[in-house]
Design an enzyme around this catalytic site. Structure first.
Site, PDB file in Angstrom:
ATOM      1  N   ASP A 321       1.507   2.944   6.806  1.00 39.97           N
ATOM      2  CA  ASP A 321       2.000   1.754   6.118  1.00 39.97           C
ATOM      3  C   ASP A 321       3.400   1.345   6.569  1.00 39.97           C
ATOM      4  O   ASP A 321       4.167   2.159   7.088  1.00 39.97           O
ATOM      5  CB  ASP A 321       2.013   2.008   4.607  1.00 39.97           C
ATOM      6  CG  ASP A 321       2.821   3.236   4.242  1.00 39.97           C
ATOM      7  OD1 ASP A 321       2.749   4.233   4.984  1.00 39.97           O
ATOM      8  OD2 ASP A 321       3.539   3.187   3.231  1.00 39.97           O
ATOM      9  N   GLU A 322       3.686   0.087   6.409  1.00 40.21           N
ATOM     10  CA  GLU A 322       5.047  -0.449   6.444  1.00 40.21           C
ATOM     11  C   GLU A 322       5.849  -0.079   7.698  1.00 40.21           C
ATOM     12  O   GLU A 322       6.917   0.515   7.612  1.00 40.21           O
ATOM     13  CB  GLU A 322       5.830   0.028   5.201  1.00 40.21           C
ATOM     14  CG  GLU A 322       5.229  -0.482   3.918  1.00 40.21           C
ATOM     15  CD  GLU A 322       6.067  -0.080   2.697  1.00 40.21           C
ATOM     16  OE1 GLU A 322       6.212  -0.903   1.794  1.00 40.21           O
ATOM     17  OE2 GLU A 322       6.578   1.067   2.664  1.00 40.21           O
TER      18      GLU A 322
END
Lengths: 697, 697
Positions: A321-322
């Site tokens: 993620d991210e």
């Protein structure tokens, strides 16, 4: 209804009484049963099984040491719940007999049979299950049924047939942002067992810490953890502990972002030049693994090889993620790689990384779990998508044939009311429109405990008993949705969890005593408690934004915002009382008296708090909230007076009060004053003239 | 007084301010300092030392690993008290420097130097001590000085010179009647360290259990303990744990009586034929060792040889109390032995046994401790008499040249008010008339936690914070006697002890929730708490006498009598308020209002409790106490009304009320309703007419 007691014959419990089938929103009809998660089917009988010191348990059918330990654990918890001294000896004439048909897989797998039946009659009780997982769930249900009666402890006559709605019912704990010692994990895993959750997702690496001993790459944990990591022996112990409780362990190593702590010891893995230090702040940061360097994959192959041996579960979480892409953009070699490989953007570059990493994980015999971002075209079908983005993302994955679990809506750190988590269903929204086959791909969900503002002292309170409502959402039939029943049962489950050693209640007065100082008198503490009981931390991701100085991992979590529960029970009940009062045309004298007592106590509280405000910096900083509470009490009392006299208030009075309440609703020192909306409804009720016009009956 | 801050130069803290010497009943002049035990000398300065995340500690002088561990432990506790994240790193520019002159004995001995000085100024703090024992005491004093201030956490400028009044300051825990697991002992030992107690007297064998692994005679623990015993490895671990805290471990094996559990595996040691079972009841029982059989001494020689190797302390406790002699009288062989050896009675026979046993203990290099009974003519002078009988017995021993320690007056299980324990001084009574040399033989005292009605769940509450007052009696100057100051400081110490993990506060609401049942609402729990807060268990040895069935070690300790604290804080404060009210000629409007509110709450409480009375057998059994509390509230309110109106009450009213209060004072289900005497004083104040005649000002 005829009265009769169950009689036990030849090992079968016969109910000589009317059995009330109640498969729908059953809990509304049985307020006495504190079950959570609510079983698939509950039929109540009459009479009850007395529980005294002679209580005993016997096992039959499939036999394994894990079942014996489960019975010992059950008896210990029953001892705590009742104070009875129970013998650990089993006998053939046991009070509770448990029959288990066959064993489970050696390594617990997704979708194993967890069903059980539990029958309780006046003469005995019986659990029947296909596997130990079901038997252990049955024991937990039995513990929740034990109640105090006029004649002693007892469990009511009941016939329960139960099985989970979803096979993946998990909780993630982030042990990287704040390290959470094993002892605290263990009691939280006990809590998971009590509410029948079956996946512990262990978020083990982050910018802020790498928490696992690696024998192949020891610089990972020695340089990336401040000395706060789990040894491999400790991890093996915990996995055994967790297997005993019918729970799988899915480890997560978040890559290629969220990985600064890896780079402290291994800067060669990163896309920027380094050197790196353990990150102390919160947020999304630039460092990311270099997806263009073959050495990265060689390292990860060895690392994943080591970790997949350590963690036996079939699933291996790679995070994903991210990634903000800034290090990639700043690296000419990486830019060149993108061009030469036809990767049009950073998303494509991450997809390239994910594919390579997934192949490594697959090579080591595991299936990948990852956050939404790992779902890229061509990824193998045995991947599981964990959705932090929402049900639409999950439905999209399912439509493409991918398994998914929902976490959006189950983030415990956001401070939502329990009812809001409870209302989130993995099958609602876009998922409701999927075909049955596609819906089948949605495996369940996971609550997530991110730990920016959570440490060993307050973590239990951020998880419990709130997490039990999410556990119910994932276990119980979809139509079990009544929030009032949920809150009632949650209170009982909270007591049960306390007997497991969880500190979700005890931490609170203790933290208040620290805030007030060791010299504070009981009266002073009571005054602070009155304020503390009606404030909540700011919600969602607003805490950083409202901080006076940028918070870091070294920031003490000793303030009122860290001490108060995430949901104010007092404010919730006050709101209910206001609603009862204004909807009954304001003639409810009992409600009025109770509202008046509460509002008066709030109005007068600030004056009493002043000694502490002058003495403690931790009380001083919440002085504005205390003043607001007093003001709110005053406004509420004035509104009650208008209503009581039956007259309408001057127009400008109402305008002024509503403006004042708007001001009071603003967060102060990261606290929200929760009764404000209810007082607003009181003020608005004044203006309604007609409906609130009569004087006291 | 001029204001100045201490400045630290060249490692010396200079106080630029007036130092207020206060060696007498100093605590009365310094209500802000929550020290307990109160130091020998306290001089306060002005200003304070700020305590934030930069706080650090440095050691100098004598160096040993125990001191490093003490500093780590200190920092952990400081972290808990403040919520600050403190670095364990030390530096030469530390906030707190500790200089230790030289080491202690390898095995801690009676009378080692425990003195220290602690100076705190605005720029730093310094502990100076001859030995690690002193340095560790200084760290505990520092922890008690940490307070919350308007600007952050701080420790006030102060200069303390401190040393103990008595060298033997102990606590005995009986782990035989109810087994107390090591984890619980450890936190209680942490508590002892916090209040500077230095002897843990471990009462290890009894009729009800033999709690130590014996490798020479394994039937002792395998047959005499229900499996509840400490292994020798566990004992060695605990001794190391305890040495780290400046505490000695004195083991007790109670002989020749109190020894039924030995005889389960070794009936040949007994004076009766057997067979024996572990005793389940409470009281004094017949079984006693056979003092006429040489095999007894051979056995004890081997056993004592094993145990004196396991327990390194110079002292070895042989018990010796309460032999009823019935088995001796019933045994013809023993009667014959008495005759042939010229032993005129059983006391003489026990003296014979004691002498033989003492020789064995001496042979193994140890000195004997025993209860009063072991003091017999001709016993060696290095024996220590532990007096359960009282100060007269102790003084008599000292007059004969024997060392003694006092326990009479310090029995925690008797449920006395703390002030009553606090008033007991080893040097008062007969001891006050001893010569200085004889007084010197009185080494101190020990609190005793006998565990008939104490188990792992409530033991902390039976010991803490009460035991801190006894610790103060044994450490502080004899003239530190103000009970009001003691109670105030005890409250603060109670909070400090909570941070050590003691459960003396948290157990209480949890046990009330069990009594009320998991379904009880917060309101119902509050109503139960109102009653629970004003009752106390019956005192002294009346619990057996008032039991409805003979209690045994299997009797659940889950009733209100087991849950409530031993001293009602609410009743104590109510009594103070009544005294203030009636002594101020009943014109104190504030006191009157507070009394009225309290009495009204009590009067109305029973009606609110009825739902729980009907639901829970554990509430039902205290229904009479609840009715009494309501009645008491009503009587008190009526008295207040008479006083308020300024009129005298009719004669028969007073007679009736006092008779009713007498009835209310009777124990019910082993509970005493503590506000009764204060309400009686209110009623009596009505009758005084003149002094209470005025109406409200």
């Amino acid at each position: 209804m005829s009265v009769g007691h169950g009689v036990r014959e030849l090992g079968v419990i016969c109910f000589a009484v009317l059995l009330c089938s109640s498969e729908a929103s059953a809990q509304e009809q049985q307020p006495g049963l504190s079950l959570m998660p609510w079983p698939a089917s509950v039929q109540t009988g009459s009479g009850s099984l007395r529980i005294d010191s002679s209580f005993s348990v016997a096992l039959s059918g499939h036999s394994e040491a894990r079942l014996d330990r489960a019975v010992q654990r059950f008896l210990r918890q029953l001892t705590r719940e009742t104070g009875l001294q129970l013998s650990a000896k089993t006998s053939s004439k046991a009070t509770l007999t448990i029959h288990t048909d066959h064993g489970n897989k050696e390594i617990q797998e997704l979708g194993e049979d967890e069903s059980y039946t539990l029958e309780i009659g006046a003469e005995g009780a019986k659990i029947d299950a296909a596997t130990p997982l079901g038997s252990m769930h049955g024991l937990q249900t039995f513990l929740q049924l034990v109640e105090v009666s006029p004649d002693g402890f007892a469990a009511p006559a009941v016939k329960i047939q139960d099985k989970p709605r979803f096979p993946w019912r998990g909780m993630m704990i982030d042990v990287s942002r704040h390290f959470i010692p094993l002892e605290i994990l263990r009691r939280n895993l006990d809590g998971m067992e009590a509410v029948k959750m079956n996946v512990f997702h262990w978020h083990l690496s982050e910018n802020q810490g790498f928490r696992v001993e690696s024998k192949k790459f020891p610089k990972l944990h020695t340089l990336g953890s401040d000395g706060l990591y789990y040894t491999q022996d400790e991890i093996r112990d915990l996995i055994a502990y967790v297997r005993d409780r019918g729970i799988r362990v899915v480890p997560e190593f978040d890559m290629p972002g969220h990985s600064t702590a890896w780079f402290v010891g291994h800067p060669e893995l990163a896309s920027g030049p380094g050197p790196y230090e353990i990150e102390r702040k919160w947020g999304v940061f630039d460092p990311a693994m270099d997806p263009t360097n073959e050495k990265t994959y060689k390292f990860l192959d060895e690392f994943v090889g080591e970790m997949t041996k350590l963690f036996p579960d079939h699933y291996f979480h790679i995070g994903g993620d991210e990634v903000n892409g800034k290090q990639w953009d700043a690296n000419a070699k990486i830019q060149e790689f993108k061009k030469s490989h036809g990767l049009k953007d950073n998303e494509a570059l991450q997809a390239y990384f994910s594919q390579r990493l997934q192949k490594i994980v697959t090579k080591h015999g595991k299936a990948v779990v990852g956050w939404d971002e790992v779902l890229i075209p061509g990824v193998p079908k045995d991947i599981v998508i964990q959705s932090w983005r929402g049900q639409a993302s999950l439905a999209k994955a399912a439509a493409q044939g991918y398994h998914g679990i929902l976490s959006n809506g189950y983030y415990l750190d956001l401070g939502w009311p329990v009812a809001r988590h409870y209302a989130v269903d993995p099958m609602s929204g876009a998922a409701a429109n999927l075909t049955p086959e596609q819906q089948h791909l949605i495996l369940g969900g996971e609550s997530c405990m991110w730990t920016e503002y959570v440490n060993p002292e307050n973590i239990d309170s951020r998880i419990w008993p709130r997490n039990a409502a999410i556990a119910e959402r994932l276990w119980s039939p979809q139509n079990v949705t009544d929030a009032a029943s949920m809150y009632t049962r949650l209170h009982s489950v909270g007591t049960e969890l306390e007997w497991l050693g969880l500190t979700h209640r005890t931490y609170y007065p203790q933290m208040l005593r620290r805030i007030a100082g060791p010299n504070a008198s009981p009266e002073e503490l009571a005054v602070l408690r009155t304020l503390a009981d009606v404030v909540e931390p700011v919600k969602d991701y607003t805490r950083e934004a409202t901080a006076s100085a940028e918070p870091t991992s070294a920031t003490p979590l000793n303030r009122l915002v860290d001490a108060v529960p995430l949901e104010s029970e007092t404010a919730r009940r006050f709101g209910q009382l206001v609603d009862r009062f204004v909807t009954s045309s304001c003639h409810d004298a009992d409600a009025e008296a109770r509202l008046r007592a509460q509002l008066t106590a709030w109005r007068d509280n600030d004056a009493k708090l002043q000694l502490l405000v002058r003495r403690s910096f931790l009380v001083k900083e919440v002085a504005a909230s205390s003043q607001d509470l007093s003001a709110l009490g005053g406004v509420g009392l004035a509104a009650l007076d208008f209503i009581h006299k039956g007259g309408a208030a001057p127009d400008d009075w109402k305008t002024q009060q509503l403006a004042a309440i708007e001001q009071i609703k603003q967060p102060k020192t990261q606290l929200l004053l929760m009764p404000a909306p209810a007082v607003q409804r009181l003020v608005e009720a004044v203006a309604r003239g007609g409906s609130c016009s009569a004087s006291k009956p």
